[in-house]
Design an enzyme around this catalytic site. Structure first.
Site, mmCIF file in Angstrom:
data_model
loop_
_atom_site.group_PDB
_atom_site.id
_atom_site.type_symbol
_atom_site.label_atom_id
_atom_site.label_comp_id
_atom_site.label_asym_id
_atom_site.label_seq_id
_atom_site.Cartn_x
_atom_site.Cartn_y
_atom_site.Cartn_z
ATOM 1 N N LYS A 168 8.651 -4.571 14.935
ATOM 2 C CA LYS A 168 8.599 -3.553 14.389
ATOM 3 C C LYS A 168 10.190 -2.183 15.091
ATOM 4 C CE LYS A 168 7.047 -1.577 10.755
ATOM 5 N NZ LYS A 168 7.574 -1.598 9.573
ATOM 6 N N GLN A 179 0.724 -0.870 0.046
ATOM 7 C CA GLN A 179 -0.030 0.333 -0.138
ATOM 8 C C GLN A 179 0.642 1.131 0.004
ATOM 9 O OE1 GLN A 179 -1.924 0.222 3.873
ATOM 10 N NE2 GLN A 179 -3.188 2.397 3.055
ATOM 11 N N THR A 184 5.184 2.358 12.403
ATOM 12 C CA THR A 184 4.397 2.277 13.006
ATOM 13 C C THR A 184 3.834 2.680 14.670
ATOM 14 O OG1 THR A 184 2.048 0.495 13.401
ATOM 15 C CG2 THR A 184 4.299 -0.033 13.971
ATOM 16 N N ASP A 185 2.871 3.497 14.721
ATOM 17 C CA ASP A 185 2.208 3.564 16.606
ATOM 18 C C ASP A 185 1.937 2.404 16.885
ATOM 19 O OD1 ASP A 185 0.307 2.480 14.184
ATOM 20 O OD2 ASP A 185 -1.607 2.888 15.211
ATOM 21 N N TYR A 188 3.118 -8.094 16.098
ATOM 22 C CA TYR A 188 3.355 -6.980 14.446
ATOM 23 C C TYR A 188 4.407 -5.675 15.399
ATOM 24 C CZ TYR A 188 2.276 -3.058 12.006
ATOM 25 O OH TYR A 188 3.122 -1.810 11.023
HETATM 26 N N1 NAP Z 1 -1.076 0.401 6.517
HETATM 27 C C1 NAP Z 1 -1.044 1.510 7.836
HETATM 28 O O1 NAP Z 1 -2.075 1.133 8.070
HETATM 29 C C2 NAP Z 1 0.357 1.254 8.413
HETATM 30 C C3 NAP Z 1 0.220 1.674 9.870
HETATM 31 C C4 NAP Z 1 1.449 2.050 10.504
HETATM 32 C C5 NAP Z 1 2.892 1.478 9.810
HETATM 33 N N2 NAP Z 1 2.371 0.707 8.692
HETATM 34 C C6 NAP Z 1 3.858 -0.006 8.131
HETATM 35 O O2 NAP Z 1 3.740 1.026 6.871
HETATM 36 C C7 NAP Z 1 4.729 0.104 5.690
HETATM 37 C C8 NAP Z 1 4.325 -0.474 4.549
HETATM 38 O O3 NAP Z 1 2.814 -1.491 5.097
HETATM 39 P P1 NAP Z 1 1.608 -1.227 4.093
HETATM 40 O O4 NAP Z 1 0.548 -0.852 4.801
HETATM 41 O O5 NAP Z 1 1.947 -1.066 2.623
HETATM 42 O O6 NAP Z 1 2.042 -2.950 3.834
HETATM 43 P P2 NAP Z 1 1.554 -4.014 2.705
HETATM 44 O O7 NAP Z 1 0.628 -3.057 1.328
HETATM 45 O O8 NAP Z 1 0.924 -5.443 3.795
HETATM 46 O O9 NAP Z 1 2.927 -3.852 2.084
HETATM 47 C C9 NAP Z 1 4.565 -4.531 2.767
HETATM 48 C C10 NAP Z 1 4.663 -4.651 1.935
HETATM 49 O O10 NAP Z 1 5.868 -5.507 1.924
HETATM 50 C C11 NAP Z 1 6.367 -7.199 1.254
HETATM 51 N N3 NAP Z 1 7.226 -7.184 1.543
HETATM 52 C C12 NAP Z 1 7.117 -8.719 2.643
HETATM 53 N N4 NAP Z 1 7.784 -9.833 3.549
HETATM 54 C C13 NAP Z 1 8.743 -8.675 2.628
HETATM 55 C C14 NAP Z 1 10.357 -9.466 2.354
HETATM 56 N N5 NAP Z 1 11.208 -10.331 3.339
HETATM 57 N N6 NAP Z 1 11.004 -8.724 1.478
HETATM 58 C C15 NAP Z 1 10.655 -7.489 0.403
HETATM 59 N N7 NAP Z 1 8.868 -7.530 0.722
HETATM 60 C C16 NAP Z 1 8.223 -7.834 2.043
HETATM 61 C C17 NAP Z 1 5.398 -7.431 0.427
HETATM 62 O O11 NAP Z 1 4.744 -8.024 -0.329
HETATM 63 P P3 NAP Z 1 4.264 -9.652 -0.328
HETATM 64 O O12 NAP Z 1 2.450 -9.274 -0.366
HETATM 65 O O13 NAP Z 1 4.359 -9.658 -2.229
HETATM 66 O O14 NAP Z 1 4.495 -10.337 0.255
HETATM 67 C C18 NAP Z 1 4.032 -6.406 0.429
HETATM 68 O O15 NAP Z 1 4.564 -5.712 -0.631
HETATM 69 C C19 NAP Z 1 5.312 -0.933 6.836
HETATM 70 O O16 NAP Z 1 6.612 -0.822 7.643
HETATM 71 C C20 NAP Z 1 3.970 -0.874 8.265
HETATM 72 O O17 NAP Z 1 4.469 -1.455 9.581
HETATM 73 C C21 NAP Z 1 1.304 0.810 7.207
#
Ligand code: NAP
Length: 292
Positions: free
Chosen positions: A129, A13, A101-102, A125
């Protein structure tokens, strides 16, 4: 800004949005999916990171319930994988923004968490993190950790707001929890801050980036429906216990940007204003830029 932006987890995302934004801003971007750069492979990074790059590590196990079910994988990616990225950046002389993350916070507090507040994650999680944050800064003290929260595109993806937007166009109903409070954050505003940090003028190692204010998931869902002219009574409030999700979540995880603003980031706009802008955008089908 560095010569090239390298984005890990680029089909996720946040990564996908950042990659598209980087292209829109005319930056040279290398958007690498899990299949292209697996961050658990300690050697792989050398193929992708060179001096003067800015690496933005968006790769993560970000599904809270999946991390709870398989903490070994969560730690392998969110902690060891993040450390691999930081070690590679330190070796190459690249810059690094690592997204966190929060959920590193415990949820006992009732005012927005700032950078200096104690971390106390309640689930795997958040624990993985937090371990990633510690490992990244140990491997590369000049890295930036960006903690963000409740990120949404409101677009074509799987995020909370995007799902509600699709539902609003039907006559369906849904449940939303009314006892978890956080700061919804429009991915566009997160991207602005990440690019600003990438400019290299901000010195603070840990930064919070979130829209201003806080609400429950139920209030956020109602706000989405209100913005779209749908009947907010189609959203039913439920408790976390009733929702029955497997992983524990902090009851309160709103973020304060006070330290981030003192460090030089722009003050955040209110979450409701950002939401209105997000929902006024047409739904796009964002493609990843091709990477050689
Ligand atoms: N979305 C939120 O509300 C939110 C809130 C706070 C913080 N965050 C942080 O924002 C960051 C991005 O999160 P997001 O929401 O974009 O999550 P996401 O949509 O689940 O994206 C995470 C990506 O990481 C990839 N991934 C998983 N394992 C991997 C590995 N071993 N090597 C390389 N890539 C890998 C996944 O690919 P596959 O799916 O192909 O495995 C996916 O494309 C994260 O650090 C998360 O903790 C997100």
């Amino acid at each position: 800004m560095s010569a090239k932006i390298v984005i890990t987890g680029a089909s996720g995302q946040v990564g996908r949005f950042l990659a598209g934004e980087a292209v829109r801003r005319g930056l040279d971007v290398s958007a690498l999916t899990h299949a292209q750069w697996d961050i658990t492979d300690a050697k792989a990074a050398e193929r992708f990171v060179t001096e003067s790059d800015l690496v933005v590590n968006c790769a993560a196990i970000a599904n809270v319930d999946a991390a709870e079910a398989d903490p070994d994988t969560a730690f392998a990616v969110n902690a060891t994988g993040a450390e691999n990225v930081a070690l590679a950046c330190a070796r190459a002389g690249a810059s690094l923004v690592h997204i966190s993350t929060d959920y590193v916070f415990g949820g006992q507090q009732r005012r927005p968490y700032d950078v200096g507040d104690a971390t106390e994650p309640v689930g795997e999680y958040g624990r993985s993190k937090l371990a990633g944050e510690v490992a990244v800064l140990a491997a590369m003290p000049g890295a930036h950790i960006v903690r963000t929260s409740w990120v949404y595109t409101g677009d074509d993806g799987n995020d909370f707001v995007a799902g509600l937007r699709r539902l609003a166009a039907t006559d369906g109903t849904t449940d939303a929890v009314d006892d978890q409070v956080g700061s919804p954050t429009y991915v566009n505003d997160l991207a602005d801050a990440v690019f600003e940090i990438g400019e290299g003028r901000i010195r603070e190692p840990i930064l919070h980036v979130a829209n201003e204010g806080a609400c429950t998931r139920f209030e956020l869902a109602q706000a989405v429906f209100e913005e779209l002219g749908a009947d907010p009574r189609r959203i039913r409030p439920v408790s976390t216990a009733q929702a029955g999700r497997p992983a524990p979540r902090p009851a309160y995880s709103a973020l304060s940007m006070a330290t981030s603003v003192r460090a030089g980031l722009n003050p955040p706009r209110p979450w409701r204003e950002a939401l209105a802008e997000a929902l006024a955008q047409p739904i796009s089908d964002r493609q990843l830029p091709s990477t050689p």
